[in-house]
Design an enzyme around this catalytic site. Structure first.
Site, PDB file in Angstrom:
ATOM      1  N   GLY A  79       0.819  -1.219   0.000  1.00 50.03           N
ATOM      2  CA  GLY A  79       0.000   0.000   0.000  1.00 50.03           C
ATOM      3  C   GLY A  79       0.845   1.258   0.000  1.00 50.03           C
ATOM      4  O   GLY A  79       0.581   2.210  -0.742  1.00 50.03           O
ATOM      5  N   ASP A  80       1.904   1.256   0.814  1.00 47.57           N
ATOM      6  CA  ASP A  80       2.799   2.416   0.876  1.00 47.57           C
ATOM      7  C   ASP A  80       3.544   2.594  -0.448  1.00 47.57           C
ATOM      8  O   ASP A  80       3.744   3.713  -0.913  1.00 47.57           O
ATOM      9  CB  ASP A  80       3.805   2.258   2.022  1.00 47.57           C
ATOM     10  N   ALA A  81       3.981   1.462  -1.035  1.00 48.96           N
ATOM     11  CA  ALA A  81       4.687   1.525  -2.320  1.00 48.96           C
ATOM     12  C   ALA A  81       3.764   2.088  -3.400  1.00 48.96           C
ATOM     13  O   ALA A  81       4.192   2.883  -4.238  1.00 48.96           O
ATOM     14  CB  ALA A  81       5.188   0.138  -2.718  1.00 48.96           C
TER      15      ALA A  81
END
Length: 268
Positions: free
Chosen positions: A222-224
């Protein structure tokens, strides 16, 4: 993704210990300007990750990550980073730590015509920190989340729908703070298409499908995705290009163990 040293600045809280030093050196190596608040008493936050068949479970010991103070943000050398930034992204997790800091930055973004972005981050944030979330959402030009977070967000507000496209549309149409023109909601759904709601319309974008045997670890996906998305947004690219870059970055990270990635991206 940008391959431009110093393009990104970061603030958060660490302890004065070995892990804190690792955080500092990792940020430096990645070309990120990190201004950490170093807590005297709490150790740097850590997280145990259990990965089984590519799926993960996390046990976080937040420690210093819970100790950030707005006094640190207000120091001239740190506030200068806020003033320099054109795009400001804050994860929803930070709502549990220093809502005052978020508010200061959100209001600055609105007053100076800057792009402010937030993430729903976790179902428990939507459920148990709703008041803090409600206060800052009007300032968000972009709201990111995944399908689970979106459904909890909808349930908490009594929207009576589990349809991710409907929820994304409703999120995009929530009230805006003064000075904000519109909001774009971006909801990821794992292997299913990414949903983007903007200007009363919903679009879906396919993700890069990965054979199951290549899936190593979903940690950081999700962060990527957000990192990839932002790398194109800051260059003025289209939403389609932003989503493509987000999907690329997420696809790369789930083929690596831990939150790691190759030296150079081959996104084009």
């Amino acid at each position: 993704m940008l391959q431009t040293p110093g393009a990104t600045s970061y603030m958060g809280c660490i302890g004065k210990d070995k892990y804190g030093e690792e955080m500092k050196s990792a940020a430096k190596a990645a070309g990120v300007t990190a201004h950490y608040y170093e807590d005297e008493a709490a150790p740097t936050g850590t997280c145990a990750v259990c990965v089984v068949g590519g799926e993960r479970s996390l046990i976080a010991n937040l420690s210093a990550a819970n100790c950030y103070k707005s006094e640190h943000l207000k120091k001239p050398e740190n506030w200068a980073l806020v003033e320099k930034a054109k795009y400001i992204y804050i994860a929803g997790f930070f709502l549990t730590v220093s809502p005052e800091s978020i508010q200061l930055v959100a209001e600055h973004a609105a007053a100076n015509n800057k792009v402010f972005l937030m993430n729903l981050s976790a179902p428990f944030i939507c459920e148990f920190f709703r008041d803090a979330q409600e206060k800052v959402l009007p300032y968000a030009d972009y709201i990111f989340g995944n399908e689970t977070e979106a459904r909890i967000f909808s349930k908490v507000r009594g929207w009576e729908t589990e349809n991710v496209e409907e929820i994304a549309l409703k999120i995009s149409q929530l009230p805006l703070a003064s000075g904000k023109q519109k909001r774009i909601a971006v909801i990821t759904q794992g292997a299913d298409p990414v949903v983007v709601a903007e200007d009363g319309k919903v679009k879906t974008f396919p993700v890069i499908l990965l054979p199951k045997e290549k899936l190593v670890d979903t940690n950081g996906a999700g962060d990527a995705f957000v990192g990839g998305f932002l790398s194109q947004l800051v260059q003025g690219k289209s939403i389609e290009d932003c989503v493509k870059a987000g999907c690329y970055a997420a696809n790369v990270i789930i083929q690596q163990s831990g939150c790691t990635y190759p030296e150079k991206p081959d996104f084009n």
